[in-house]
Write an enzyme that holds these catalytic residues in place. Structure first.
Site, PDB file in Angstrom:
ATOM      1  N   ILE A 115      38.298 -17.662  46.010  1.00  0.00           N
ATOM      2  CA  ILE A 115      38.231 -17.605  44.616  1.00  0.00           C
ATOM      3  C   ILE A 115      37.786 -16.261  44.022  1.00  0.00           C
ATOM      4  CG2 ILE A 115      35.910 -18.606  44.485  1.00  0.00           C
ATOM      5  CD1 ILE A 115      37.019 -20.308  41.981  1.00  0.00           C
ATOM      6  N   CYS A 116      38.437 -15.907  43.044  1.00  0.00           N
ATOM      7  CA  CYS A 116      37.978 -14.757  42.124  1.00  0.00           C
ATOM      8  C   CYS A 116      38.086 -13.526  42.924  1.00  0.00           C
ATOM      9  CB  CYS A 116      36.382 -14.903  41.585  1.00  0.00           C
ATOM     10  SG  CYS A 116      35.907 -13.725  40.374  1.00  0.00           S
ATOM     11  N   HIS A 117      37.255 -12.762  43.358  1.00  0.00           N
ATOM     12  CA  HIS A 117      37.398 -11.409  44.021  1.00  0.00           C
ATOM     13  C   HIS A 117      37.361 -11.710  45.761  1.00  0.00           C
ATOM     14  CE1 HIS A 117      36.098  -9.773  40.122  1.00  0.00           C
ATOM     15  NE2 HIS A 117      36.820  -8.637  40.516  1.00  0.00           N
TER      16      HIS A 117
END
Length: 184
Positions: A115-117
């Site tokens: 998730i995200c980075h």
């Protein structure tokens, strides 16, 4: 079984690989959710002791480390979770042992959720080529340059890869991890 969860994931072991600077909610909420569904989780890091989260705009709480990366094997786990935050995956993608573990996990066919980075580590492990995925918007070009197909969706499943954009997507992200672990 708790009154808030089920035993749907009983007997499943989940590796959560992170280091200092992980986005607090992106580690803690999947961990709590998966444990509530009966899974055993291990926070795996570069060092023993604890790691410190980043809570949106400032340092957050510490989380205890269960195992260090050099002491774990892909064969011991049913799924891998890679939380985001900017600092956490940027450090992890420079660590050969982490990159090797992540690459081996993806190639094993077991679920890998980032998730995200978090997808930065997937990129470094050369595992996104030909994959449809999502992430924090700033990784769009990185994913494309690594041969992936980036889309702006809450959660994307392509084969054994599960990717999501940000903390607001965590409910969908968590459900897709559960689905992947109960699909067989």
């Amino acid at each position: 079984m708790s009154i808030f969860g089920s035993d749907a994931l009983k007997g499943k072991k989940i590796a959560i690989v992170a280091t200092d600077g992980f986005e607090q909610s992106e580690l803690e909420k999947p961990k709590k959710y998966l444990e509530g569904e009966g899974a055993e989780t291990h926070v795996i890091s570069l060092k023993s002791g604890s790691i410190k989260g980043w809570d949106e705009k400032d340092w957050g709480s510490k989380v205890d480390v269960d195992k260090v990366i050099g002491d774990v094997k892909v064969a011991d786990y049913d799924a891998l979770v890679l939380p985001g935050g900017q600092m956490n995956p940027d450090v992890l993608r420079t660590e050969a042992a982490v990159v090797s573990f992540v690459g081996e996990f993806v190639r094993s066919g077991k679920p890998v959720a980032a998730i995200c980075h978090g997808p930065w580590t997937l990129i470094e492990a050369d595992t996104v080529r030909g994959k449809k995925m999502t992430s924090w918007p700033s990784l769009k070009t990185d994913i494309k340059n690594a041969g992936g197909h980036w889309v702006d969706e809450s959660v994307v499943v392509d084969g054994n890869l599960i990717t999501s954009r940000n903390p607001q997507d965590l409910p969908n992200f968590n459900e897709k991890i559960k689905e992947a672990l109960t699909a067989k």
